[in-house]
Design a protein around this motif. Structure first.
Motif, short mmCIF file in Angstrom:
data_model
loop_
_atom_site.label_atom_id
_atom_site.label_comp_id
_atom_site.label_asym_id
_atom_site.label_seq_id
_atom_site.Cartn_x
_atom_site.Cartn_y
_atom_site.Cartn_z
N ASP A 174 0.82 -1.21 0.00
CA ASP A 174 0.00 0.00 0.00
C ASP A 174 0.86 1.27 0.00
OD1 ASP A 174 -2.46 -1.20 -0.20
OD2 ASP A 174 -2.73 -1.40 1.97
N GLU A 175 2.06 1.20 0.57
CA GLU A 175 2.95 2.36 0.51
C GLU A 175 3.32 2.66 -0.95
OE1 GLU A 175 4.12 4.54 2.69
OE2 GLU A 175 2.97 3.66 4.36
N SER A 190 -6.51 -1.10 4.07
CA SER A 190 -5.51 -0.69 5.07
C SER A 190 -6.17 -0.26 6.38
CB SER A 190 -4.66 0.46 4.53
OG SER A 190 -3.73 0.88 5.50
N GLN A 242 -1.53 5.68 6.51
CA GLN A 242 -1.88 5.32 5.14
C GLN A 242 -3.30 5.76 4.81
OE1 GLN A 242 -1.19 1.12 4.70
NE2 GLN A 242 1.04 1.34 4.51
#
Length: 944
Positions: free
Chosen positions: A421-422, A451, A456
């Motif tokens: 997800d980063e 997430s 995030q």
């Protein structure tokens, strides 16, 4: 009489098929309206037949006889078939007028009875076709329509060409369409048409036109996908529609880094030729398809030892370009590459990418190929992709960076550091930079769906807010969720309060609240150690204070300029560079403002930041407009608007600025349309900031168009909006002088003076010298209307001189025009006579390329013009046209100028018949009977 009606398809049935065909239609219509002929040419699927049918439907109505044919490849070997299609049904009508030898030869050719050939009956046949066309033309205009000339049999082509070259002044027009490649080979088609035939190339669609076409068909696709469709189709509407249909029906989108899936309907166009290649040649072409910029050297490095012979074989089959640009090996059409890749197996694709992962010299390409050669997750591959994305970002290729980031997410294990997800969030931010807002929003929502990490989630919420642009009412529900995810983390809260500052400005129209939220965001960011957000918040605070005329603006700018600086903030469209530019331009420091905004524009273009580029193009256009460089401003404003519409970024602001530029240096009707568009969209978005500026632009455009009452209406609304917003600085919108001038023109002298007095007080407090000069110009008009002739002359002369020294070329020219109009006004007892010349105003407007204003000077200097004194209410001729459609207004305005119907048709690229029909509607709507009444309306005389 019309022959072969069964051939006809309505060219007007599908308006979406004519998207992007305005230029081709305009050129063809102009040629046909002059009695000439037209050849439409372009590649297969480009839309020639659609344009042909449209023209046939339009001009067929005025022709007595329409002759049609549409050739096919399977029948191209049959002699005289096209001629039979064209003249077969008209044979009975003309045969009796032909000499016996010609009639016998023609009947034999058209009916197939007998053995007529060009070799045996050549002269008789040629003369028969010529005589037949002349016989039909003697009874009324003839229109010959032929599609797919490339399949026209040679005998028909020869006979038709012979007749066409000898028709002379006979009323026969021809509209043909034929297939060409790269705009070549159309000369052979001209042999079948009249000598005056105009060749019109039907061009590929632009990306925005492809997007509009797909939307019309109901294919709702992300902009990033539309970009790939445009690239793969090369702007061909047939290919684009097929690709769009396949993608709309396929629930699984293509994976990052891979070409679009090609539907079977399009694969069939190229697979037959691919089957003629050897296996080795196909593998070589697959490597070419997988590569970004393949060369023969790269193919050798990738293990394709016989690349020269294999690519030559492919070129001979029309699969590769026969005249490659430079050393690159390129396909004849992107669709060939996509179809070849789609046909290959997964194993074959991975093998091609594996070969390129070591052969490619560019690290970005090596990383991409390494990924596409890998099956399953791989942390090392993901790391290489992340490094390549950073490199692409530094090179100013955010689209590439976004694609590589998504690939990095795909190859990162779920428990990897950083996690998938980063990578996705960074890819979404790169997509925003590239103007791919739909893609960024989709990525952010995917992250929010999976997430649970607060940082995030807040970052994803910010992306969703950013993609809303000025339509922030659409994301009101996001803010409570984002605040809940942020908790008490100052870094995360700073991000949200920065966005709340924008909401206060755009939605609430509250400058004071906006300033407070920006200051709070800066303080939170400082506590959290987030220098980037701190600098962005200080820059926004400084811009807001500048627009408010707040005394703290210079101090806030100094705070935002303190070290350490972040280079991203320096060139961001909401960063300190923009704040400084806004302060400079509002302080009349035009050379410094131009240098600042030019530097910013150059840098964001290098970085590939589309949103910032749109913004800075507008800023440079605004600066050039203030300097009186109207032509340059118009070019920049149009470029900004094109880019804004292509990306969906800043469309309201760009339309507003383009309206000002058009009204100053371009087309007033277009200015009015753009200004109305920006007002409507700002209202829809609830964007009070740009609504006030859009109303000001509409007011200015109406003033230039001669609609003083309309200008007053719009500019009063702009004044109300700015008052409600708490904006006191007259240098923000600069509409005050225009409102005062419009009020003078409608006789509201007291209100005009009140506007001047209030605005002057603020301008004096803030030191806005150019605004003060413009207000003096407006006040001179008030004085002249009150009979203070000498005082008005002196004030106008002073205003013109000051505006010249400040570098405001257009405003200087307007002062010169007011002086000329004042000097030619009715004599005032006791006034000193002055020279009556518009030469100075004309010179200054010409220098500024202020075409609408120059036309006004020209109108004022024609012999014996109808009296139009500056200081009394003008006749409402142009205001009366407001109820007309755009085309009706243009036609009526040209009649007012004295243009004939044929002259109007030529200037507007329409037929004379269309002009006549349009005038009939104008008469009905205005309640008049003839064009004479329109001229009387222009002169302000009674039309009854």
């Amino acid at each position: 009489m019309t022959v072969r009606r069964d051939f006809q398809e309505s060219g007007r049935g599908r308006s979406d098929l004519l998207i992007g065909r305005e230029d081709a239609l305009a050129a063809a219509r102009e040629q046909l309206s002059r009695g000439g002929s037209v050849l439409l040419h372009g590649p297969a699927g480009i839309g020639k037949s659609t344009v042909l049918r449209t023209l046939a439907a339009e001009y067929g109505e005025s022709a007595r006889t329409v002759l049609r044919c549409s050739a096919t490849e399977s029948e191209s070997h049959l002699p005289f078939l096209a001629l039979a299609d064209l003249l077969g049904l008209a044979l009975d009508e003309v045969s009796g007028q032909l000499p016996v030898a010609q009639r016998v030869a023609l009947e034999a050719a058209l009916t197939g009875r007998g053995e007529s050939t060009l070799q045996r009956d050549g002269l008789a046949l040629r003369l028969a076709v010529l005589s037949a066309l002349r016989a039909l033309a003697a009874k009324g205009p003839v229109l010959v329509v032929a599609d797919d000339l490339q399949w026209l049999d040679s005998a028909s082509t020869e006979l038709l060409g012979f007749a066409a070259r000898r028709l002379g002044d006979d009323p026969v027009r021809m509209v043909f369409a034929g297939r060409t490649v790269d705009g070549q080979e159309y000369d052979r088609y001209l042999r079948a048409s009249t000598p005056d035939t105009l060749a019109v190339r039907v061009n590929p669609l632009t990306r925005s036109q492809v997007e509009t076409l797909l939307e019309h068909r109901g294919y709702a696709l992300p902009r990033s996908t539309v970009r790939e469709i445009h690239r793969t189709s090369a702007g061909n509407p047939l290919y684009a529609l097929e690709l769009g249909r396949a993608l709309a029906e396929n629930p699984t989108p293509p994976r990052p880094g891979e070409p679009l899936p090609v539907p079977t309907s399009l694969r069939a166009l190229v697979l037959s030729r691919l089957e003629m290649l050897s296996d080795d040649a196909r593998r070589t072409l697959l490597v070419v398809s997988a590569g970004a910029r393949p060369t023969l050297a790269l193919l050798h490095a990738a293990g394709r030892k016989n690349a020269e012979a294999e690519t030559a074989q492919a070129a001979a089959l029309g699969l590769l370009a026969t005249e490659p640009e430079g050393p690159a090996v390129r396909f004849a059409h992107p669709l060939v590459s996509a179809a070849l890749y789609a046909e290959a197996s997964a194993q074959e694709r991975r093998a091609a990418h594996a070969a390129l992962s070591t052969a490619a010299s560019d690290p970005i390409e090596r990383a991409r190929h390494l990924a596409l050669a890998t099956d399953g997750t791989d942390p090392q591959v993901a790391a290489r992709l992340a490094e390549a994305a950073a490199l692409a970002r530094d090179r100013g290729a955010p689209t590439v960076a976004s694609s590589l980031g998504l690939l990095a997410a795909r190859y990162t294990p779920a428990d990897g550091v950083p996690n998938p997800d980063e990578h996705r969030l960074r890819a979404a931010e790169d997509a925003i930079t590239a103007g791919e807002l739909d893609l960024a929003r989709d990525i952010a929502r995917q992250v929010l769906a999976r997430s649970t990490v607060p940082a995030q989630r807040v970052r994803a919420w910010i992306i969703v807010i950013d993609t809303a642009g000025h339509a922030m009412t659409e994301v009101d529900a996001v803010f409570p969720q984002a605040l809940a995810d942020a908790g008490d983390d100052p870094r995360l809260l700073a991000l949200i309060h920065y966005q709340l500052a924008w909401r206060a400005l755009l939605v609430e129209g509250n400058f004071a609240e906006c300033r407070e939220e920006a200051a709070r965001a800066a303080e939170l960011a400082e506590r959290g150690g987030d220098r980037y957000t701190e600098l962005m918040s200080l820059s926004f605070q400084a811009q807001t204070e500048t627009l408010m005329g707040h005394p703290d603006a210079p101090a806030t700018i100094k705070r935002a300029l303190r070290e350490p600086q972040d280079p991203q903030v320096t060139v961001h469209h909401n960063g300190i560079g923009t704040a400084r530019f806004r302060w400079l331009i509002m302080s009349d420091q035009l050379p410094e403002a131009r240098a600042t905004i030019t530097t910013l524009l150059r840098e964001v273009r290098r970085r590939g930041s589309v949103e910032s580029e749109v913004h800075f193009l507008r800023g440079l256009a605004e600066t050039e407009l203030r300097c009186g460089h109207c032509g340059r401003a118009l070019d920049l404003a149009r470029e900004s608007l094109r880019l804004a519409r292509d990306t969906g970024i800043g469309e309201v602001a760009s339309a507003m600025l383009a309206a000002l530029a058009e009204a100053s240096g371009g087309d007033v009707d277009r200015a009015l349309a753009l200004a109305r568009e920006s007002v409507e969209h700002a209202e829809e978005n609830g964007d009070l900031i740009y609504l006030s500026r859009a109303q000001a632009a509409l007011g200015y455009a109406r003033l230039v168009a001669g609609d003083a009452p309309g200008a007053v209406q719009s500019l009063r609304r702009a004044r109300e909006l700015e008052h409600d917003l708490g904006v006191d600085d007259p240098a923000r919108g600069r509409w005050q002088g225009d409102l005062a001038e419009a009020l003078v023109r409608v006789g509201e002298l007291d209100e005009a003076q009140e506007v001047i007095d209030v605005s002057r007080a603020h301008a004096l407090r803030l030191g806005r010298e150019s605004v003060l000069a413009v207000l003096d110009r407006a006040e001179a008009l008030v004085r002249a209307a009150r009979g203070e002739h000498e005082a008005a002359l002196a004030q106008l002369t002073s205003a013109q001189d000051r505006l010249a020294k400040l570098g405001y070329g257009l405003e200087e020219a307007r002062a010169a025009l007011a002086l000329a109009e004042l000097r030619t006004g009715p004599p005032v007892p006791g006034a000193t006579p002055a020279p009556t010349s518009y030469d100075e105003a004309a010179r200054l407007f010409r220098r500024s390329r202020a075409l609408p204003w120059l036309r006004r000077v020209d109108a004022a200097t024609v012999p014996n013009p109808a009296p139009q004194p500056l200081f009394v209410q003008r006749p409402q001729a142009l205001a009366a046209l407001d109820g007309l459609a755009a085309m009706e207004r243009q036609v009526a305005a040209l009649v007012m100028e004295g243009a004939t119907n044929r002259e109007i048709a030529g200037r507007l690229f329409i037929s004379v018949k269309t002009v006549e029909a349009t005038l009939t509607r104008v008469y009905r709507k205005l309640g008049i009977r003839s064009r004479v009444d329109i001229v009387r309306l222009a002169a302000g005389r009674h039309t009854g």
